[in-house]
Write a protein that holds these residues in place. Structure first.
Motif, mmCIF file in Angstrom:
data_model
loop_
_atom_site.group_PDB
_atom_site.id
_atom_site.type_symbol
_atom_site.label_atom_id
_atom_site.label_comp_id
_atom_site.label_asym_id
_atom_site.label_seq_id
_atom_site.Cartn_x
_atom_site.Cartn_y
_atom_site.Cartn_z
ATOM 1 N N ASP A 58 1.010 -1.170 -0.127
ATOM 2 C CA ASP A 58 -0.086 -0.089 -0.081
ATOM 3 C C ASP A 58 0.879 1.364 -0.104
ATOM 4 O O ASP A 58 1.805 1.465 1.031
ATOM 5 N N LEU A 59 0.758 2.232 -1.068
ATOM 6 C CA LEU A 59 1.703 3.301 -0.970
ATOM 7 C C LEU A 59 0.727 4.650 -0.473
ATOM 8 O O LEU A 59 1.203 5.104 0.427
ATOM 9 N N SER A 60 -0.512 4.630 -0.898
ATOM 10 C CA SER A 60 -1.334 5.867 -0.392
ATOM 11 C C SER A 60 -2.761 5.276 -0.781
ATOM 12 O O SER A 60 -2.861 4.445 -1.627
ATOM 13 N N TYR A 61 -3.775 6.173 -0.289
ATOM 14 C CA TYR A 61 -5.243 5.828 -0.952
ATOM 15 C C TYR A 61 -5.076 5.333 -2.433
ATOM 16 O O TYR A 61 -5.032 6.211 -3.162
ATOM 17 N N GLY A 62 -5.822 4.243 -2.817
ATOM 18 C CA GLY A 62 -5.906 3.678 -3.910
ATOM 19 C C GLY A 62 -4.481 3.405 -5.114
ATOM 20 O O GLY A 62 -4.672 3.149 -6.161
ATOM 21 N N SER A 63 -3.458 3.363 -4.210
ATOM 22 C CA SER A 63 -2.133 3.321 -4.879
ATOM 23 C C SER A 63 -1.431 2.298 -4.338
ATOM 24 O O SER A 63 -1.383 2.355 -3.067
ATOM 25 N N TYR A 64 -0.838 1.220 -5.127
ATOM 26 C CA TYR A 64 -0.177 0.274 -4.766
ATOM 27 C C TYR A 64 0.946 -0.306 -5.485
ATOM 28 O O TYR A 64 1.078 0.401 -6.725
#
Length: 215
Positions: A56-62
């Motif tokens: 998980d990088l940030s919301y909605g971003s992987y």
């Protein structure tokens, strides 16, 4: 059954006893929605499953693995995370075969960028699990292949590989190395270039879709 990765699925409109599978692997910082836009254009007998990367990088971003920068802004791939993701995707394929009526002899990986790097790693490390690979805008990172990969049989593998000639994220020179590398292993490969940056042009999509249909 809870599977190893989060995913989206488009069921085949034409149901067979066992249906072929297209497994979509997105790029760094994206998510499972990204390549799923291809789904409406793909032949109707396919299961289309788009997997979400585990980090998980940030919301909605992987991401499939971290990319770190040093003080001079040189990029380093976290190869340990990449190897974990490689094995996770291989396990996920096994889980999908158990969970859906999928033809295990007709499985295609479609990767973009980091998803392509993982597609190469899965196919070369576990060639018994995959038959076709569509490798878009990526490259082969030999450090994340199984250490004994050269002992594998690659007879069943077939690649469609493409790259943008003005790709500013992954240089086209890196993409070009795939053809001689795979041919040396006796693997069938179609390699194409397009006058675009880091992306998939309509012509690129049309070409790999035709390649898939002919398979």
């Amino acid at each position: 059954m809870k599977l190893s990765l989060e995913y989206l699925v488009r069921e085949p409109k034409i149901k067979l006893d066992k249906n072929p599978l297209l497994l979509l692997l997105h790029g760094y910082g994206s998510n499972e929605q990204d390549l799923f836009s291809f789904a409406t254009e793909i032949p109707e007998e396919y299961y289309i499953i788009s997997a979400r990367a585990p980090y998980d990088l940030s919301y909605g971003s992987y991401a499939w693995y971290a990319i770190n920068f040093d003080a001079d802004q040189n990029k380093f791939s976290d190869n340990e995370q990449a190897r974990v993701s490689r094995d996770l995707i291989a396990k996920f394929i096994d889980e999908l075969i158990v969970s859906f009526p999928i033809d295990y002899k007709n499985i295609t990986l479609i990767g973009f960028s980091q998803g392509t790097i993982l597609s190469y790693a899965v196919a070369l490390s576990y060639p018994e699990k995959v038959q076709q690979v569509v490798a878009l805008s990526g490259y082969i990172n030999t450090e994340i292949l199984d250490e004994n990969y050269l002992k594998n049989s690659f007879d069943n593998l077939n690649f469609f590989t493409s790259h943008g000639t003005v790709d500013q994220v992954i240089p086209v020179d890196w993409g070009r190395k795939a053809k001689p590398f795979l041919e040396k292993l006796g693997i069938k490969i179609t390699y194409k270039e397009y006058p675009i940056g880091h992306g998939v042009s309509p012509q690129n999509f049309y070409d790999f879709k035709n390649w898939l249909v002919k398979k």
